[in-house]
Design a protein around this motif. Sequence first.
Motif, PDB file in Angstrom:
ATOM      1  N   UNK A  59       0.820  -1.216   0.000  1.00  0.00           N
ATOM      2  CA  UNK A  59       0.000   0.000   0.000  1.00  0.00           C
ATOM      3  C   UNK A  59       0.851   1.262   0.000  1.00  0.00           C
ATOM      4  N   UNK A  60       2.173   1.109  -0.020  1.00  0.00           N
ATOM      5  CA  UNK A  60       3.127   2.222  -0.076  1.00  0.00           C
ATOM      6  C   UNK A  60       3.045   3.124   1.157  1.00  0.00           C
ATOM      7  N   UNK A  61       2.731   2.506   2.287  1.00  0.00           N
ATOM      8  CA  UNK A  61       2.749   3.236   3.547  1.00  0.00           C
ATOM      9  C   UNK A  61       4.160   3.217   4.122  1.00  0.00           C
ATOM     10  N   UNK A  62       4.454   4.081   5.098  1.00  0.00           N
ATOM     11  CA  UNK A  62       5.816   4.155   5.652  1.00  0.00           C
ATOM     12  C   UNK A  62       6.272   2.828   6.264  1.00  0.00           C
ATOM     13  N   UNK A  63       7.589   2.655   6.317  1.00  0.00           N
ATOM     14  CA  UNK A  63       8.158   1.446   6.902  1.00  0.00           C
ATOM     15  C   UNK A  63       7.717   1.288   8.351  1.00  0.00           C
ATOM     16  N   UNK A  64       7.664   2.396   9.089  1.00  0.00           N
ATOM     17  CA  UNK A  64       7.269   2.319  10.492  1.00  0.00           C
ATOM     18  C   UNK A  64       5.863   1.749  10.643  1.00  0.00           C
ATOM     19  N   UNK A  65       4.976   2.078   9.707  1.00  0.00           N
ATOM     20  CA  UNK A  65       3.621   1.521   9.746  1.00  0.00           C
ATOM     21  C   UNK A  65       3.654   0.016   9.511  1.00  0.00           C
ATOM     22  N   UNK A 119      18.045   1.133  12.072  1.00  0.00           N
ATOM     23  CA  UNK A 119      18.305   1.917  10.868  1.00  0.00           C
ATOM     24  C   UNK A 119      19.526   2.812  11.023  1.00  0.00           C
ATOM     25  N   UNK A 120      19.776   3.227  12.253  1.00  0.00           N
ATOM     26  CA  UNK A 120      20.930   4.085  12.496  1.00  0.00           C
ATOM     27  C   UNK A 120      22.221   3.297  12.651  1.00  0.00           C
ATOM     28  N   UNK A 121      22.144   2.137  13.300  1.00  0.00           N
ATOM     29  CA  UNK A 121      23.375   1.405  13.632  1.00  0.00           C
ATOM     30  C   UNK A 121      23.660   0.241  12.698  1.00  0.00           C
ATOM     31  N   UNK A 127      22.355   0.085   9.142  1.00  0.00           N
ATOM     32  CA  UNK A 127      21.731   0.400   7.853  1.00  0.00           C
ATOM     33  C   UNK A 127      22.222  -0.505   6.717  1.00  0.00           C
ATOM     34  N   UNK A 128      23.539  -0.765   6.593  1.00  0.00           N
ATOM     35  CA  UNK A 128      23.985  -1.638   5.500  1.00  0.00           C
ATOM     36  C   UNK A 128      23.404  -3.052   5.600  1.00  0.00           C
ATOM     37  N   UNK A 129      23.338  -3.572   6.825  1.00  0.00           N
ATOM     38  CA  UNK A 129      22.790  -4.923   7.005  1.00  0.00           C
ATOM     39  C   UNK A 129      21.304  -4.960   6.646  1.00  0.00           C
ATOM     40  N   UNK A 130      20.563  -3.931   7.038  1.00  0.00           N
ATOM     41  CA  UNK A 130      19.146  -3.879   6.698  1.00  0.00           C
ATOM     42  C   UNK A 130      18.952  -3.778   5.187  1.00  0.00           C
ATOM     43  N   UNK A 131      19.810  -2.979   4.544  1.00  0.00           N
ATOM     44  CA  UNK A 131      19.722  -2.852   3.094  1.00  0.00           C
ATOM     45  C   UNK A 131      20.004  -4.182   2.410  1.00  0.00           C
ATOM     46  N   UNK A 132      20.980  -4.920   2.947  1.00  0.00           N
ATOM     47  CA  UNK A 132      21.310  -6.231   2.375  1.00  0.00           C
ATOM     48  C   UNK A 132      20.157  -7.209   2.529  1.00  0.00           C
ATOM     49  N   UNK A 133      19.380  -7.045   3.605  1.00  0.00           N
ATOM     50  CA  UNK A 133      18.229  -7.907   3.838  1.00  0.00           C
ATOM     51  C   UNK A 133      17.002  -7.458   3.041  1.00  0.00           C
ATOM     52  N   UNK A 134      17.106  -6.308   2.368  1.00  0.00           N
ATOM     53  CA  UNK A 134      15.998  -5.809   1.572  1.00  0.00           C
ATOM     54  C   UNK A 134      14.886  -5.199   2.375  1.00  0.00           C
ATOM     55  N   UNK A 135      15.209  -4.707   3.571  1.00  0.00           N
ATOM     56  CA  UNK A 135      14.178  -4.174   4.460  1.00  0.00           C
ATOM     57  C   UNK A 135      14.169  -2.657   4.448  1.00  0.00           C
ATOM     58  N   UNK A 136      15.306  -2.031   4.300  1.00  0.00           N
ATOM     59  CA  UNK A 136      15.391  -0.585   4.472  1.00  0.00           C
ATOM     60  C   UNK A 136      14.791   0.217   3.351  1.00  0.00           C
TER      61      UNK A 136
END
Length: 235
Positions: free
Chosen positions: A133-139, A205-207, A209-218
């Motif tokens: 639904x293209x809502x924010x990640x926090x949602x 996300x702050x500490x 970020x690269x790992x989250x990006x690698x997991x496809x979450x960020x």
Amino acid sequence: MHIAEGFLPPMQALAWTAAAAPFVVHGAVAVVRQVRESPESRLLLGAAGAFTFVLSAIKLPSLTGSSSHPTGTGLGAVLFRPPVMAFLGTVVLLFQALLLAHGGITTLGANAFSMAIVGPWVGYLAWLAVRAAKLPISAGIFAAMFCANLATYCTTSVQLGLAFPDATSGVIGSTLKFLSIFAVSQIPLAVIEGLLGVLVFRVLQRVAAPELSALGVGARRTTSQVTSELEGNHS
């Protein structure tokens, strides 16, 4: 959740164990694959397991033979997908049964089915729906944590309803009674867990970020990417 040792009839305890076992074995394979293919994700993997252990160890008396508490599985399901949480959640439940007397060995299969299997899958599907639904990640994180928590307790209510059917209304009546009792404590707990999940994810996300990006979450994913991921999970 955390149905106590010996609280379920032996045949039902065995049936839930048999139902959970394939998911747990598949999850163990998924964990090995995750570590082998992405060694850098080991710290986040450990953090997801620790987060689940700590949250689900907060025990609030609910029903005779059971308890209410957060579950913490929604975040791990988002980060590593539900199969991984099937294994991690079962390990958490095993340690809690052995070290904290939360749950039991004979009821491990039932507890794992509700908290480590149904909860993560429902939470993950909620995450995918929010992201589609293209809502924010926090949602999405809130939805995953909230829905994983409630789904766990709905499943536990069904398990207890099957084990202790009402004399007049049967399994359905008993399940509805358990659901109504759990809802009093579980809905506010699910809201709190969702908010806590959002805070923890923002820290990650702050500490990490690269790992989250690698997991496809960020990053924000398109509807077609979410659809492809769903198709991949079913294959």
